[in-house]
Design a protein around this motif. Structure first.
Motif, PDB file in Angstrom:
ATOM      1  N   LYS A  60       0.830  -1.211   0.000  1.00 11.75           N
ATOM      2  CA  LYS A  60       0.000   0.000   0.000  1.00 11.75           C
ATOM      3  C   LYS A  60       0.856   1.249   0.000  1.00 11.75           C
ATOM      4  CE  LYS A  60      -3.957   2.189   0.292  1.00 11.75           C
ATOM      5  NZ  LYS A  60      -4.893   2.190  -0.836  1.00 11.75           N
ATOM      6  N   MET A  61       0.544   2.178  -0.897  1.00  7.99           N
ATOM      7  CA  MET A  61       1.306   3.426  -0.999  1.00  7.99           C
ATOM      8  C   MET A  61       0.819   4.465  -0.008  1.00  7.99           C
ATOM      9  SD  MET A  61       1.860   4.347  -4.978  1.00  7.99           S
ATOM     10  CE  MET A  61       2.917   3.418  -6.046  1.00  7.99           C
ATOM     11  N   GLU A  62       1.718   5.344   0.341  1.00  7.45           N
ATOM     12  CA  GLU A  62       1.333   6.498   1.157  1.00  7.45           C
ATOM     13  C   GLU A  62       0.520   7.449   0.294  1.00  7.45           C
ATOM     14  OE1 GLU A  62       4.738   8.335   2.826  1.00  7.45           O
ATOM     15  OE2 GLU A  62       5.413   6.541   3.899  1.00  7.45           O
ATOM     16  N   ASP A  63      -0.461   8.096   0.918  1.00  4.05           N
ATOM     17  CA  ASP A  63      -1.352   9.005   0.185  1.00  4.05           C
ATOM     18  C   ASP A  63      -0.570  10.111  -0.513  1.00  4.05           C
ATOM     19  OD1 ASP A  63      -3.472   7.521   0.995  1.00  4.05           O
ATOM     20  OD2 ASP A  63      -4.054   8.852   2.648  1.00  4.05           O
ATOM     21  N   LEU A  64       0.514  10.572   0.117  1.00 11.93           N
ATOM     22  CA  LEU A  64       1.301  11.664  -0.455  1.00 11.93           C
ATOM     23  C   LEU A  64       1.922  11.248  -1.791  1.00 11.93           C
ATOM     24  CD1 LEU A  64       2.245  14.559   0.102  1.00 11.93           C
ATOM     25  CD2 LEU A  64       4.291  13.628   1.182  1.00 11.93           C
TER      26      LEU A  64
END
Length: 462
Positions: free
Chosen positions: A93-97
């Motif tokens: 999962k990627m960071e939102d930023l």
């Protein structure tokens, strides 16, 4: 009509997953017409993205590859092709930023990585179905059944007799009254019926007109229709050839009006791929060359040269799709200078015209066409050479020349001569015999035997 995802499309996966590579080997055997290509090397990726002859339809980038900053890579790729459709996939999962930053670079989506190649195919089909959806045309604001002043340079003709009947028109359709004067007869979304078409055919009206951007969608609609027809309901050689050449005629018309651009190359590539697959599945010679001859007569010069050149390529043993598409592209563009000059006089007339300006245009069109293609820096040199050399001959009146002519140039040359001399003649059947005696011997022995095999409908050793 169902969207077909095939080798006509090109979907590149930038991923270092060895399991995907193993899956790809199995997929190659199970579904040889699939569009997926896998690479984990940036140098190879950039080469694919820069290839305008085989443009990439969709790029799927895996995030987190070693020595790769995904966001920076996307920026570099977009600098090469701002219209490139890119999807980024991730294992973790990627960071939102980071997702926000990637979206800011112009990626179409950021999603979890598909589990296998079947899932990748489903993803590509979903994305490209929307991109190639011809139903996106909306009704324009002009009123119907009123005289309109429109720039005729922006409108392209489509033959009424060949229009594909659909429950509703996907296009805004116009009739030409005179120069720059038109009347709109259908809005996109209006019913389009056989009675409507017959009404205008009985009035001896040959063409409807659509705007350039809608014409590209029209070609895509025809391409999907033709592919469905050829695969699902094989018909006689004349009917199938006519279907295919109708598509080629529209590709040629679009090139003449809109010139060469990225999307034109894409739709032309679709037609070339369809021609290649049709020739691979067909044995036109077995049906009698005269039947094929009668079908070719009513079509555009460029599309007939493409079909003949593809047929001859098969006869000469060219099996690679890429090689045959090089031949097809050269055939499509061999008279590009005449197209650019909007010449109303056909090549066969220009060649023997008594007018000095006609002869001058004929004499320079091969050289100037090749020069134009080289300046575009899109096409392989062998294509440019074929355009430049397509009127050179190995032998003239029985005497050998010193010309160094490549085989692709000869393929285009013999098919071009056949179209000009035989198909444009008042009595093509009679002219065919003379062509075989007087013109075919000007080419190399390999070309002569290959073309004779097509004409006579039987294989000969080359």
């Amino acid at each position: 009509m169902e969207f077909i995802l095939s080798a006509i499309n090109k979907v590149v996966l930038f991923d270092n997953d060895v399991f995907l590579v193993d899956e790809l080997k199995l997929l190659d055997k199970k579904l040889p017409s699939h569009p997926l290509v896998i690479t984990s090397r940036q140098s190879e990726l950039f080469k694919m993205i820069q290839d305008k002859l085989e443009p990439v339809d969709l790029l799927i980038l895996k995030d987190g590859l070693p020595s790769t900053n995904t966001a920076n890579l996307v920026v570099k790729l977009k600098e090469i092709n701002a219209e490139l459709q890119i999807v980024v996939v991730y294992d973790k999962k990627m960071e939102d930023l980071l997702v926000t930053r990637l979206r800011g670079t112009g990626v179409a989506d950021v999603i979890e990585k598909p589990q296998n190649l079947e899932k990748y195919l489903s993803l590509a089909r979903k994305i490209l179905k929307e991109r190639y959806n011809w139903a996106g045309v909306e009704a324009t604001q002009e009123a119907k059944d009123q005289e309109l002043e429109l720039d005729e340079g922006r409108l392209i003709a489509i033959l009424i007799k060949d229009i594909i009947l659909t429950a509703k028109s996907f296009f805004n359709i116009y009739l030409s009254l005179s120069a720059n004067k038109y009347v709109k007869i259908l809005n996109a979304g209006d019913p389009i019926t056989e009675d409507l078409l017959e009404k205008y055919i009985k009035k001896n009206v040959e063409n409807f007109y659509v705007f350039e951007d809608e014409h590209l969608k029209y070609i895509k609609l025809i391409n999907a229709y033709v592919e469905n027809e050829l695969i699902k309901s094989p018909q006689g050689i004349e009917k199938n050839t006519d279907l295919l050449l109708h598509n080629g005629d529209n590709v040629a018309s679009n090139l003449a009006k809109a010139g060469i651009n990225r999307e034109n190359i894409q739709v032309a590539k679709d037609f070339l791929q369809g021609t290649y697959q049709f020739i691979r599945r067909s044995r036109p010679g077995d049906q009698g060359f005269s039947k094929l001859l009668s079908t070719l007569i009513d079509h555009e010069h460029a599309s007939t040269v493409i079909l003949l050149a593809t047929l001859l390529s098969k006869e000469l043993g060219f099996e690679s799709s890429k090689t045959v598409k090089i031949v097809g592209t050269a055939a499509m563009l061999h008279d590009i200078h005449l197209i650019k000059q909007n010449s109303a006089v056909i090549e066969s007339v220009l060649q023997y015209s008594t007018k000095e300006e006609d002869r001058a245009l004929f004499d320079c069109h091969a050289k100037e066409g090749a020069k134009y293609l080289r300046e575009l820096k899109i096409f392989d040199e062998i294509i440019c050479q074929a355009v430049e050399q397509h009127h050179l001959r190995k032998s003239i009146k029985g005497e050998r020349t010193s010309e160094k002519i490549n085989l692709v140039s000869e393929i285009i040359g013999v098919c071009d001569d056949f179209s000009n001399v035989v198909l444009d003649a008042k009595n093509p059947e009679a002219e065919l015999d003379q062509f075989l005696i007087d013109i075919l011997p000007q080419f190399s022995l390999k070309i002569q035997k290959g073309f004779e095999s097509i004409v006579k409908g039987k294989k000969k050793k080359i």
